[in-house]
Motif scaffolding. Structure first.
Motif, mmCIF file in Angstrom:
data_model
loop_
_atom_site.group_PDB
_atom_site.id
_atom_site.type_symbol
_atom_site.label_atom_id
_atom_site.label_comp_id
_atom_site.label_asym_id
_atom_site.label_seq_id
_atom_site.Cartn_x
_atom_site.Cartn_y
_atom_site.Cartn_z
ATOM 1 N N LEU A 70 0.805 -1.189 -0.140
ATOM 2 C CA LEU A 70 -0.105 0.066 0.049
ATOM 3 C C LEU A 70 0.877 1.328 0.009
ATOM 4 O O LEU A 70 0.668 2.253 -0.804
ATOM 5 N N ILE A 71 2.013 1.174 0.849
ATOM 6 C CA ILE A 71 2.587 2.502 0.946
ATOM 7 C C ILE A 71 3.567 2.672 -0.262
ATOM 8 O O ILE A 71 3.814 3.656 -0.813
ATOM 9 N N TYR A 72 3.745 1.405 -0.879
ATOM 10 C CA TYR A 72 4.485 1.558 -2.123
ATOM 11 C C TYR A 72 3.838 2.280 -3.248
ATOM 12 O O TYR A 72 4.557 3.138 -3.862
ATOM 13 N N ARG A 73 2.429 1.917 -3.235
ATOM 14 C CA ARG A 73 1.859 2.648 -4.220
ATOM 15 C C ARG A 73 1.638 4.060 -3.806
ATOM 16 O O ARG A 73 1.475 5.040 -4.720
ATOM 17 N N MET A 74 1.248 4.575 -2.609
ATOM 18 C CA MET A 74 1.299 5.936 -2.221
ATOM 19 C C MET A 74 2.378 6.587 -2.534
ATOM 20 O O MET A 74 2.286 7.853 -2.503
ATOM 21 N N GLU A 75 3.553 5.940 -2.470
ATOM 22 C CA GLU A 75 4.662 6.706 -2.658
ATOM 23 C C GLU A 75 4.736 7.114 -4.174
ATOM 24 O O GLU A 75 5.292 8.222 -4.348
#
Lengths: 143, 143
Positions: A70-75
């Motif tokens: 999730l954080i990877y996509r948000m980055e």
């Protein structure tokens, strides 16, 4: 009405309200390039600044691997960035970026507009009662 | 408090209440062998008897293929069965089975217990106000 019948009725209407709020929430998010879990994560991250992925996973009740993805996509979407702790370089904290704050503002404003529209025919006194009631109810509910 | 500040406050507390109700709902479902989308489908199916997969997909705002897969798993769990229409054999309707009704009853009772516990220190008058408010709110919200 006896207590049980009232509880049956409250449960049904709480479920109805929550289901409609959820549906409206997803409809609003469709207009922004953000998914529901990403938005939920952003809300947590603005309340609990500089937390780690582990802490975010606990808070969202999701697996660490799911939140890492999730954080990877948000980055990639420039909503957040990761930053190594200055004192302990093994710790990675998640920082909300300007675009993240902006999307929260815009989505919450749309949600407020939706509620403002629902309450447009309510008197000030009724709105006060609703406001107070939701506040008390929110505080009574354990996480 | 001015209207805008109250709406900001109401939105925050509505979001909080709904998020806690959702979390509690999932916690309850964990104790039963049913997923959240299956339970949601069961609720629709008990309200709108004998509907087709197409109608259920529309109602749940999900793709037909997703709902077909969902119904397949619900059939395996004996929550529902499929039945061909007597007049038009091309139409397949979904029928809720006894086990499906039972799980709804049990889950809703657990949700009522949760709310009853939250309201345990509230006066009868307060419960009446909350009951009325949620009913009015539920009815004011469009789907």
């Amino acid at each position: 009405m006896d207590v049980d019948k009232r509880v049956v009725c409250i449960e049904e209407n709480v479920r109805g309200v929550c289901s409609k709020v959820k549906r409206k929430g997803r409809e609003i998010l469709n207009d922004f390039s953000i998914t529901a879990p990403q938005f939920e994560a952003l809300l947590v991250l603005t309340k609990r600044k500089n937390i780690t992925i582990g802490e975010l996973s606990n808070n969202m009740n999701l697996a660490c691997s799911t939140v890492t993805e999730l954080i990877y996509r948000m980055e990639k979407n420039e909503f957040v960035r990761r930053s190594r702790d200055l004192n302990d370089k093994r710790i990675v904290k998640i920082i909300v970026m300007e675009k993240g704050y902006k999307v929260i503002d815009e989505v919450l404003n749309r949600r407020r507009e939706y509620l403002r529209d629902i309450f447009k025919d309510y008197s000030d006194k009724e709105i006060d009662v609703i406001n107070k009631m939701f506040k008390v109810l929110n505080n009574s509910m354990s996480l």
